[in-house]
Design an enzyme around this catalytic site. Structure first.
Site, mmCIF file in Angstrom:
data_model
loop_
_atom_site.group_PDB
_atom_site.id
_atom_site.type_symbol
_atom_site.label_atom_id
_atom_site.label_comp_id
_atom_site.label_asym_id
_atom_site.label_seq_id
_atom_site.Cartn_x
_atom_site.Cartn_y
_atom_site.Cartn_z
ATOM 1 N N LYS A 239 0.630 -1.448 -0.218
ATOM 2 C CA LYS A 239 -0.064 0.068 0.170
ATOM 3 C C LYS A 239 0.789 1.207 -0.045
ATOM 4 C CE LYS A 239 -4.686 1.139 0.510
ATOM 5 N NZ LYS A 239 -5.606 0.631 -0.541
ATOM 6 N N THR B 5 -4.410 -4.996 0.813
ATOM 7 C CA THR B 5 -3.571 -3.689 0.916
ATOM 8 C C THR B 5 -4.386 -2.809 1.930
ATOM 9 O OG1 THR B 5 -4.246 -2.601 -1.085
ATOM 10 C CG2 THR B 5 -2.368 -3.926 -1.390
ATOM 11 N N ASP B 6 -5.950 -3.123 1.772
ATOM 12 C CA ASP B 6 -6.454 -1.747 2.412
ATOM 13 C C ASP B 6 -6.304 -2.321 3.967
ATOM 14 O OD1 ASP B 6 -9.177 0.130 2.786
ATOM 15 O OD2 ASP B 6 -9.811 -1.500 3.798
ATOM 16 N N PHE C 224 34.774 27.781 -7.923
ATOM 17 C CA PHE C 224 34.805 26.720 -8.820
ATOM 18 C C PHE C 224 35.678 26.955 -9.633
ATOM 19 C CE2 PHE C 224 33.132 23.602 -12.065
ATOM 20 C CZ PHE C 224 33.893 22.251 -11.593
ATOM 21 N N ARG D 270 30.954 32.856 -5.865
ATOM 22 C CA ARG D 270 29.637 32.676 -6.468
ATOM 23 C C ARG D 270 28.626 32.239 -5.394
ATOM 24 N NH1 ARG D 270 29.901 26.334 -8.883
ATOM 25 N NH2 ARG D 270 30.631 25.467 -7.038
ATOM 26 N N GLN E 289 31.349 19.170 -4.421
ATOM 27 C CA GLN E 289 31.881 17.951 -3.973
ATOM 28 C C GLN E 289 32.656 18.309 -2.659
ATOM 29 O OE1 GLN E 289 31.746 18.992 -7.194
ATOM 30 N NE2 GLN E 289 31.677 17.287 -8.379
ATOM 31 N N ASN F 241 22.887 21.201 -7.731
ATOM 32 C CA ASN F 241 23.449 22.364 -8.006
ATOM 33 C C ASN F 241 22.141 23.642 -8.425
ATOM 34 O OD1 ASN F 241 24.940 24.766 -7.987
ATOM 35 N ND2 ASN F 241 26.834 23.761 -8.969
ATOM 36 N N HIS G 32 21.674 26.498 -10.005
ATOM 37 C CA HIS G 32 22.638 27.665 -10.539
ATOM 38 C C HIS G 32 21.958 28.877 -10.659
ATOM 39 C CE1 HIS G 32 25.137 24.255 -12.252
ATOM 40 N NE2 HIS G 32 24.266 23.826 -12.774
#
Length: 280
Positions: free
Chosen positions: A12, A57-58, A157, A174, A216, A242, A244
């Site tokens: 479920k 499933t109920d 970077f 940045r 990283q 990321n 941007h």
């Protein structure tokens, strides 16, 4: 040629549960979405139409509500383990897997004091838990998803390889923004799951203060901080898309842009992932 049933699972999905923990003067909200998945000796259901081993499933959904009435749900991992134990005991079941996502509700303030029974839900951040019980025992993983964070500097970077298709400029300053997912696995036998906020705080503290050379670089530092924050965690996997933020070229308008005006882009985006395991 007849086909061969090589694997099966059923359950479920998206069972919605809200539990109010009502102390005399203070209420707490537990808001969960739960998935139940069972594996086992269910071949006859598929091959022969024999439903004698097929728990509806109920019934799974109703079981969640009944057990939630008896359980305080202080920690979603503990409640998910109780559900896994219950369903694993059903005839024919070899593996029970319970996944839960918990939406955060933050207490409002009134008159400068925390309100006892009013809450606000901000953003899409959720706590997560996955409990699996099989013949080997119980494994518990927990985490957080849609944890959005942004820092406006101390992120660089540069020094990356360039080829004829590279247009990205190097930068020493940045915006670093992400919507991270972290999943940590507890050591076997752990019963204390009170470290969620501690792990989250440790990761965010590193995110804010880390002098980042790349996503990283920061991810690894955050993972180390998470392991240091909770000795019961064996490993952690962090995923950091990321988000941007691109510097807008204002020269056509006769204006400079000293890292102030950006356009936020949703697609495409980089995805950085890693698992860091504790050295025993």
């Amino acid at each position: 040629m007849p086909g061969t049933l090589t694997w099966n699972r059923y359950g479920k999905s998206r069972v919605r549960l809200v539990k109010l923990r009502r102390a005399r003067d203070l209420h707490d909200v537990v808001d969960l979405t739960i998935d139940i998945q069972l594996e086992g000796a269910f071949e006859g259901v598929y091959l022969d139409g024999d439903n004698s081993a097929c728990l509806p499933t109920d019934t799974m959904k109703n079981t969640v509500y009944a057990l939630a009435r008896r359980d305080p749900i202080d920690h979603v991992e503990t409640f998910a383990t109780r559900l896994a134990d219950h369903f694993a005991a059903a005839p024919g079941v070899s593996t029970a897997r319970i996944s839960a996502a918990e939406s955060r509700w933050d207490r409002l303030s009134a008159g400068g004091r925390p309100h006892p029974h009013a809450f606000v839900q901000g953003g899409g951040e959720q706590w997560t838990a996955v409990v699996t019980r099989d013949a080997g025992g119980v494994s518990v993983a927990a985490g957080v998803t849609n944890l959005v964070a942004l820092k406006t500097t101390d992120s660089a970077f540069a020094g990356f390889p360039r080829d004829k298709y590279t247009t990205l400029p190097e930068t020493r300053d940045r915006i670093l923004a992400t919507s991270m997912t972290a999943v940590w696995t507890y050591r076997r036998g752990v019963c204390d799951f009170g470290a969620r906020e501690r792990i989250r705080s440790a990761m965010l503290e590193v995110f804010a203060g880390h002098d980042s050379e790349s996503v990283q670089h920061t991810l690894y530092a955050m993972a180390e901080a998470a392991l240091a924050a909770c000795a019961e965690v064996a490993e952690i996997t962090i995923t950091m898309p990321n988000r941007h933020h691109l510097l807008v070229d204002l020269e056509p308008f006769g204006l400079d842009n000293p890292n102030e005006i950006f356009v936020a882009t949703d697609q495409p985006f980089g995805v950085i992932e890693a698992t860091v395991r504790r050295q025993d």
